[in-house]
Design a protein around this motif. Sequence first.
Motif, mmCIF file in Angstrom:
data_model
loop_
_atom_site.group_PDB
_atom_site.id
_atom_site.type_symbol
_atom_site.label_atom_id
_atom_site.label_comp_id
_atom_site.label_asym_id
_atom_site.label_seq_id
_atom_site.Cartn_x
_atom_site.Cartn_y
_atom_site.Cartn_z
ATOM 1 N N UNK A 1 0.858 -1.185 0.000
ATOM 2 C CA UNK A 1 0.000 0.000 0.000
ATOM 3 C C UNK A 1 0.891 1.231 0.000
ATOM 4 N N UNK A 2 0.576 2.178 -0.860
ATOM 5 C CA UNK A 2 1.291 3.450 -0.894
ATOM 6 C C UNK A 2 0.442 4.483 -0.152
ATOM 7 N N UNK A 3 1.048 5.174 0.789
ATOM 8 C CA UNK A 3 0.371 6.260 1.501
ATOM 9 C C UNK A 3 1.047 7.563 1.126
ATOM 10 N N UNK B 1 -3.159 13.380 -8.781
ATOM 11 C CA UNK B 1 -2.381 12.219 -8.349
ATOM 12 C C UNK B 1 -2.678 11.008 -9.235
ATOM 13 N N UNK B 2 -3.956 10.751 -9.471
ATOM 14 C CA UNK B 2 -4.345 9.606 -10.301
ATOM 15 C C UNK B 2 -3.837 9.785 -11.732
ATOM 16 N N UNK C 1 5.952 9.141 -7.495
ATOM 17 C CA UNK C 1 5.452 10.141 -6.552
ATOM 18 C C UNK C 1 6.597 10.896 -5.884
ATOM 19 N N UNK C 2 7.639 10.182 -5.499
ATOM 20 C CA UNK C 2 8.799 10.812 -4.872
ATOM 21 C C UNK C 2 9.479 11.776 -5.841
ATOM 22 N N UNK D 1 6.182 14.356 -3.922
ATOM 23 C CA UNK D 1 5.233 13.872 -2.912
ATOM 24 C C UNK D 1 5.966 13.065 -1.844
ATOM 25 N N UNK D 2 5.551 13.257 -0.621
ATOM 26 C CA UNK D 2 6.062 12.453 0.479
ATOM 27 C C UNK D 2 5.187 11.212 0.593
#
Length: 160
Positions: free
Chosen positions: A23-25, A38-39, A77-78, A82-83
Amino acid sequence: MSSSIEIPPLTLEITQAQSPVRQISVFLHNQVGALLSLVKLLNDHEIEVLGFSVQDSVELTLVRLVVTDPEGAHNTLTQHGHSCTSRTIVVVELKEGVHDLGHALAALLGAEINIHHTYPLLARTHGKPLLALYLDDPEVGAESLNKSGFIVLSQGDLSR
């Protein structure tokens, strides 16, 4: 004339087909369109969102994602500022739909496994609903569910 057959070395490497679901948070600023952005970012990198959960607060929103490529999602994401974090979760197929939820929860209770959070997935296998579970002990939880007749999916099952 002799022919030789080359035998590949035996490896104990875990493939994606066998690996647990990750899972990515990720935290997003609480703005209109942030989730869509994001999507779209993930889709632009050929990563599909299979399920998600949104936990809103005043300034930030915590989005938990199950995707087809968790490592690629984390890197993407990184790279885009994004964190995010990645954790092992259990994804279980409910064999009789919503009527089976109680049986799955009872299996986890019997193994004394705590559920920290859960959410349904958009994806389905065999036409049956899938439930993502973040457990205090995913290995014991998955084993308990398997012993109770449930199918616990791997990342490979979701990434096909």
